[in-house]
Design an enzyme around this catalytic site. Sequence first.
Site, PDB file in Angstrom:
ATOM      1  N   ASP A 552       0.817  -1.195  -0.074  1.00 60.57           N
ATOM      2  CA  ASP A 552      -0.034   0.041  -0.077  1.00 60.57           C
ATOM      3  C   ASP A 552       0.855   1.209  -0.141  1.00 60.57           C
ATOM      4  OD1 ASP A 552      -2.550   1.098   0.301  1.00 60.57           O
ATOM      5  OD2 ASP A 552      -1.719   1.869   2.210  1.00 60.57           O
ATOM      6  N   GLU A 590       1.993  -0.249  -5.104  1.00 63.70           N
ATOM      7  CA  GLU A 590       0.987   0.969  -5.290  1.00 63.70           C
ATOM      8  C   GLU A 590       1.825   2.060  -5.440  1.00 63.70           C
ATOM      9  OE1 GLU A 590      -3.366   2.628  -3.753  1.00 63.70           O
ATOM     10  OE2 GLU A 590      -1.746   2.244  -2.302  1.00 63.70           O
TER      11      GLU A 590
END
Length: 891
Positions: A552, A590
């Site tokens: 993330d 990401e």
Amino acid sequence: FVRPGPIAFSLARVRVSSVRSTTPVSGLNVATRSPRECNRAFPRAERRATRRAVMLPGAAITAAHPATVAAYGALLGAQSRRAKTNAANPPIPAAASAFPRASMSSRARVGATHPGAFKPKSSPINRGGDNLARGQPVAAQVEPYSWGDIPTTPSATRDLPSWLPQPEPAHGAGGPGTFVPPPAFEPVTNPPVIDVDRIRISEGYAQFLGPTPAGDVINPGVNFALHAADAAAVDLLLYFDPSSTSKQPSLRIPLDPKKNKTGDVWHVRLDNIPRGGDGYVIRYGYLVDGGKTPHRWDYWEPNQLMVDPYAPLVEGRRVYGENETCPNGEVGQWLGAFALDETPFDWGGVEPPNIPPQDLVVYECTPRAFTASSSSGLDEDVRGSFLGIAEKVQHIKDAGYNAVELLPVFHFDEMEFKLSPNPRDHMLNTWGYSTMAFFAPMTVYASKGAGPQQAAREFKHMVKTMHANGIEVLLDVVYNHTGEGSGRFFSFRGIDNKSYYMMEDLNGKVNYKNYTGCGNTFNCNHEPVMNLVLDSLRHWVDDYHVDGFRFDLTSCLCRDPNSGAIMTSPPVVRAIAKDNTLSRCKLFAEPWDCSMDGYLVGKFPNWDRWGEWNGIYRDTVRRFLKGDPGLKSQFASSLCGSADMYNVNARKPYHSLNFITAHDGFTLRDLVSYNKKQNHQNGEEGRDGCNDNHSWNCGQEGESNDQAVVSLRWRQMRNMHLALMVSQGTPMVLMGDEYGHTRKGNNNTYGHDNELNNFDWAALEEQRDHYFRYHAGLVKFRKNHPLLGRAEFLNDNDITWHEDNWDNPDSLFLAYQLHDCGQGGGDLYVAFNQHDFFVDAALPPPPGGKSWHRVVDTNLPPPADFVEHGEGGVGARYNVAPRGAVMLVAK
């Protein structure tokens, strides 16, 4: 834990002075006797001591198989010395605290045999202990105890686990391909007998962080090590009795900075800890104080228990969202935990699928929401658990996915929004992007509120079930920030704030750098934090057998620990790519964070190992398929694996993870139903969530009864799914898109534990012969056809564009042909028409005297919208419908 060579022990005993416990032990109330009386009551040989510690009666022992270890410094040799019992060696004064301190002889004569009673026994390692030279090792003449895959030396390399073949277990309730779940251990309510005569406290070593096994099968022990660079005082508190509260530690050990600290690591070792068996965990925590002159970037809460960053388990609330299930009635109290003596999990000879990366089709799944609904048909105790995911493995197979990417499973506090009155206090954290412990599985994801040990075992059961069905397990991991936002303390902040977090001075005020939008940024390129990240990742591969990770807000992992600037070669990203274990996992970044300079799509530091969530692919496909002009060339590039970004060095098409929808943002159905987000339920007046959704409501906002609008929406959904499945790269599908799940226009449902997030199994059944059939059929077609999902980028021999209108920005028709150059499967012809009129397309002659067969026409009703083996009778031309798409195969 097999340690080469002789095992060094040091004999530590506990001073008999300043006793505060008033519980009688073997008829002797030590609190009523003076130290002199106690000395007369016990033989001289039983009064030796080297360390002050706390032992409270009525205790039970818990311990843990440590999941991971960090190499830190050299192993300290244990030492022994005789204690002096005169004024030259007074007891260390206790600091004011809500946690009791006491002292008791480690060799008190005790005859009681009730649980928690201390039983004296001659210890083999204590014989002749007074004659041991300082630092002299004692060889252990016992059978070594096996601790699994823990390295035996600092230089030992963890390899991917190899599992011994076991008898095939019976099928589980989920049908073929499932296994009988591991039995839930009966909770231990009575602590095992504690033989204080044999428990020894010694200096320990800094080599491995967290609780790690020490000793052998006869004399089991645990070494504790904690990185706390600027701490002035550290106390280790242990809880052997499951019924004791956090204010009732069984053992409190103040660590001596001169003996129990090496570099920045505090450490202590306990030997001869009693065994607890299955269902029994030892809880523990730390009290950390910075002293009188802390650094201005430090924050200390010396009277609040801190969870060990390396805790392999976390004990706390047992059932999701239910405070009444907090152990011993302590709401919001978290403790690290470990299980020393549990039965090893039976992997049954199941090996990871090791799916080639070009063949991967990823299913992004929220662990709780997948089975939380009563429509799942699962027992109430199993809904929303790791077991629930395992029981539904057949659905994942039916849909054709071969990898499940789970939203965060590291332990977090789902009730963090309810800690104080605020506009979001009606919500529960459903997604889990607020990590508390990087080594511990989410405790409330155990079935039946069975606790942390069972959560770990059921997670392994889930992984085993997925692997047995040819499905890999990827974890969405959050190393960019922790849940310690808004001034909260539970671990990192109160242990070593300026090591774990990126800090800055703004106008003379100390603040956390906030590249995450969550109040803090984890300092991942600071060496101790980088080691934690690597150890955590290896732990989930080695102990839990996961196959890969999605990181993330990974741009945060690229930031300089001092300046915060993006680095071209960030140490932690490089270390993951080069690690012997992790480099063989699937790795997806990401590649952005919440700052302008953090958008790194197509240029993320990768060492040819990292893949990326391709946000440009998402936006391009959305915009072209809703009719935005001037995007034909960019759409064509996206279909070809975004070679303009990824065909560099040794990167491959599969390094582009292609997605149209994901957990944050609109679902596929909402993408064709809403022009604007509807986030009023989130308590932030609609300010949260992305505003640039590139959505189109097909003529009416929200739910509609207009059949023309509804028909167009399903067609658009089929168009998008076709584009995703024919694109080169790694496709990812959002949970629920396979049947058309709606969140009613909310594009940021992180805090809704309800129908907005929960998978609707009844809706799936309604669409089983309609959209789900189309969706799953295309997934399987992609996996089976050699021209889709390639390991190499396309060249001029692989593709022909049937297009002469590239320079017209208003052109919304695109057609191309993939050539079968010996791979098999036959040529493919694909066309997308986003005009509002039919396009009569001239088809290229099929090769080798074959003819075109229709596989997909998104304008046709089911079952004609998808024909697995193709429908013949296609002539030289094909009339592609408005807002339609087709795929033909040459046969």
